[in-house]
Design a protein around this motif. Structure first.
Motif, PDB file in Angstrom:
ATOM      1  N   ARG A 180    -115.645  68.201  73.895  1.00 13.56           N
ATOM      2  CA  ARG A 180    -114.518  68.206  72.967  1.00 13.56           C
ATOM      3  C   ARG A 180    -113.418  69.176  73.434  1.00 13.56           C
ATOM      4  O   ARG A 180    -112.228  68.853  73.380  1.00 13.56           O
ATOM      5  N   TRP A 185    -109.635  68.003  73.950  1.00 10.53           N
ATOM      6  CA  TRP A 185    -108.550  68.553  73.119  1.00 10.53           C
ATOM      7  C   TRP A 185    -107.495  69.241  73.986  1.00 10.53           C
ATOM      8  O   TRP A 185    -106.300  69.172  73.707  1.00 10.53           O
ATOM      9  N   THR A 220    -100.924  60.878  67.552  1.00 16.02           N
ATOM     10  CA  THR A 220    -100.994  60.131  66.292  1.00 16.02           C
ATOM     11  C   THR A 220    -102.026  59.025  66.447  1.00 16.02           C
ATOM     12  O   THR A 220    -102.280  58.557  67.560  1.00 16.02           O
ATOM     13  N   ALA A 221    -102.615  58.621  65.323  1.00 21.27           N
ATOM     14  CA  ALA A 221    -103.677  57.614  65.363  1.00 21.27           C
ATOM     15  C   ALA A 221    -103.124  56.198  65.480  1.00 21.27           C
ATOM     16  O   ALA A 221    -103.875  55.250  65.668  1.00 21.27           O
ATOM     17  N   VAL A 246    -104.959  60.103  71.103  1.00 16.85           N
ATOM     18  CA  VAL A 246    -105.778  60.551  69.971  1.00 16.85           C
ATOM     19  C   VAL A 246    -107.204  60.843  70.441  1.00 16.85           C
ATOM     20  O   VAL A 246    -107.651  60.289  71.461  1.00 16.85           O
ATOM     21  N   HIS A 247    -107.888  61.711  69.710  1.00 13.68           N
ATOM     22  CA  HIS A 247    -109.291  62.038  69.986  1.00 13.68           C
ATOM     23  C   HIS A 247    -110.135  61.269  68.963  1.00 13.68           C
ATOM     24  O   HIS A 247    -110.311  61.737  67.823  1.00 13.68           O
ATOM     25  N   THR A 264    -112.963  62.776  66.381  1.00 18.82           N
ATOM     26  CA  THR A 264    -112.625  63.662  65.251  1.00 18.82           C
ATOM     27  C   THR A 264    -111.496  63.099  64.383  1.00 18.82           C
ATOM     28  O   THR A 264    -111.050  63.762  63.447  1.00 18.82           O
ATOM     29  N   THR A 265    -111.008  61.897  64.700  1.00 18.53           N
ATOM     30  CA  THR A 265    -109.936  61.312  63.869  1.00 18.53           C
ATOM     31  C   THR A 265    -110.304  59.890  63.442  1.00 18.53           C
ATOM     32  O   THR A 265    -110.989  59.712  62.443  1.00 18.53           O
ATOM     33  N   THR A 266    -109.895  58.900  64.240  1.00 27.20           N
ATOM     34  CA  THR A 266    -110.096  57.500  63.847  1.00 27.20           C
ATOM     35  C   THR A 266    -111.562  57.161  63.591  1.00 27.20           C
ATOM     36  O   THR A 266    -111.863  56.303  62.763  1.00 27.20           O
ATOM     37  N   GLY A 311    -113.922  59.635  63.016  1.00 29.35           N
ATOM     38  CA  GLY A 311    -114.512  60.878  62.520  1.00 29.35           C
ATOM     39  C   GLY A 311    -115.540  60.692  61.416  1.00 29.35           C
ATOM     40  O   GLY A 311    -116.427  61.522  61.242  1.00 29.35           O
ATOM     41  N   ARG A 312    -115.414  59.592  60.662  1.00 30.39           N
ATOM     42  CA  ARG A 312    -116.345  59.430  59.547  1.00 30.39           C
ATOM     43  C   ARG A 312    -117.695  58.838  59.969  1.00 30.39           C
ATOM     44  O   ARG A 312    -118.618  58.788  59.169  1.00 30.39           O
TER      45      ARG A 312
END
Ligand SMILES: *Cc1c(COP(=O)(O)O)cnc(C)c1O
Length: 399
Positions: free
Chosen positions: A324, A328, A340-341, A351-352, A355-357, A359-360
């Protein structure tokens, strides 16, 4: 003039011609550009006409949740591009997917969905459709055996995105259409990443195509919209739900999308050329571990993508050496790329996903989907690709 419109000069026209001209019937004003009808309702000449319009006896506009001439132009144009009998526009891509599911499914039905679809689509299927008694099974998009094993007598929809985001995994649309039809189910393809400029799922046997018009159909990051295209009888079911529930497209957004469609093919070709150039360049960087782009001959989906797509599109991803922290570091050292996603914009985005798109997702789900901590996604825009490489070079040589 009337005759020219009636004998449809666009019958048999190529995609580039349809993208610029389909759906616009010039009004008596003689306008060259497509008119924007910013009106919520329409007036009737008499009480009798109002009654006839409301009963459906006389065709015509009543209210813009039902029909709007600018929205209709957009619907006709995208239907022509996808080779669909009919299309219905929606307020967003998610509204298109929701409306399709609600219109075609009932409690007790089952959906098989590819595992790596847009994250919100997974939530919609799992949490919200589940709440109303529609069960979903998620399978890897490339694994036909798992699709087959997931089928149940009550399976009504097979839903997928191809190529997948961010790893560019490619599904065999023809084979999955056959599987769906053998079980009396429908195949719905989210054609967001390719657009009709690069892929025509309906020609490969899909029953419906859905889009987030927010992405490449607009192509310039201006507004939200969606569309459902396909056979008339299915689209009419979706249309009926949209008119009732209200997730209709704004006429202003439809007008913006019409302008976006005019350059669709030019943009998709440019995105594809630049993405391939960037993918090849990334492969040569010593701090890059692996590049995922179906345009690369060593990508497992390359052959199939080359067969069912006209180009490979603008989305790619890559793993840097490290974790990571290194990923980053590369992202944070860019100064031109937008962090931005979003994707499908003239501006290149980075985008990463972990941890974003994505991330869940649980750690287990991330591993299964290949969303590692060192993975970076880029949606290549329309800038000079050498400037994008230079912007990435700084971070890549610093890790
Ligand atoms: C963005 C996106 C959606 C959702 O579209 P919205 O317009 O944001 O509602 C659906 N599918 C894919 C593949 C997307 O990228």
């Amino acid at each position: 003039m009337a005759d020219r419109e009636q004998d449809n000069p666009l019958a048999g026209a190529a995609l580039d011609t349809l993208a610029v001209r389909a759906g616009h019937v010039r009004t008596a004003e003689g306008e060259h550009g497509e008119p924007l009808f910013l009106t919520s309702s329409y007036v009737f000449a008499s009480a009798e006409e109002a009654a006839a319009r409301f009963s459906g006896e006389q065709p015509g506009n009543v209210y813009s949740r039902y029909t709007n001439p600018t929205v209709r132009t957009f619907e006709e144009r995208i239907a022509a591009l996808e080779g669909a009998e009919q299309a219905v526009a929606t307020a967003s891509g998610m509204a298109a997917i929701l409306s399709t599911c609600v219109a075609l499914l009932k409690a007790g039905d089952h959906v098989v969905c590819s595992r790596d679809v847009f994250g919100t689509t997974t939530v919609l299927m799992d949490k919200y459709l589940g709440k109303f008694g529609v069960d979903s099974t998620f399978v890897p998009v490339t694994d036909l055996e798992q699709w087959r094993a997931a089928m149940r007598p009550e399976t009504k929809i097979l839903f997928l995105e191809t190529p997948s985001n961010p790893l560019n995994e490619v599904a065999d649309i023809q084979a999955l259409a056959k599987l769906a039809h053998d079980h009396g189910a429908w195949l719905v393809v989210d054609n967001c990443l390719c657009t009709p400029a690069l892929q025509l799922p309906l020609k490969l046997g899909a029953d419906l195509v859905v889009h987030s018009a927010t992405k490449y159909l607009d192509g310039q990051g201006r507004c939200l919209g969606g569309v459902v295209c396909g056979r008339r009888e299915l689209v009419n079911e979706v249309l009926s739900f949209i008119r009732t529930a209200g997730p209709s497209m704004s006429p202003f957004n439809a007008w913006v999308f019409l302008k976006g469609l005019e350059t669709l093919r030019l943009r998709m070709d440019a995105h594809s050329v630049s993405a391939l150039s960037l993918a090849k360049w990334l492969q040569q960087q010593p701090t890059v571990e692996k590049v995922f782009y179906a345009g690369l001959p060593d990508h497992p989906g390359h052959e199939l993508a080359a067969k069912q797509q006209r180009g490979f599109g603008g989305v790619l991803s890559f793993r840097v050496k490290g974790g990571r922290e290194q990923a980053w570091q590369v992202i944070d050292s860019t100064r031109i790329l937008s962090l931005t996603a979003n994707l499908g914009d003239a501006k290149t985005t980075i985008v990463h996903p972990a941890t974003t798109t994505h991330g869940r997702l649980s750690d287990e789900q991330k591993t299964a989907s290949g969303i590692t901590e060192n993975l970076i996604r880029i949606a290549v825009g329309l800038e000079d690709i050498e400037d994008i490489k230079a912007d990435l070079q700084r971070g890549l040589s610093a890790i």
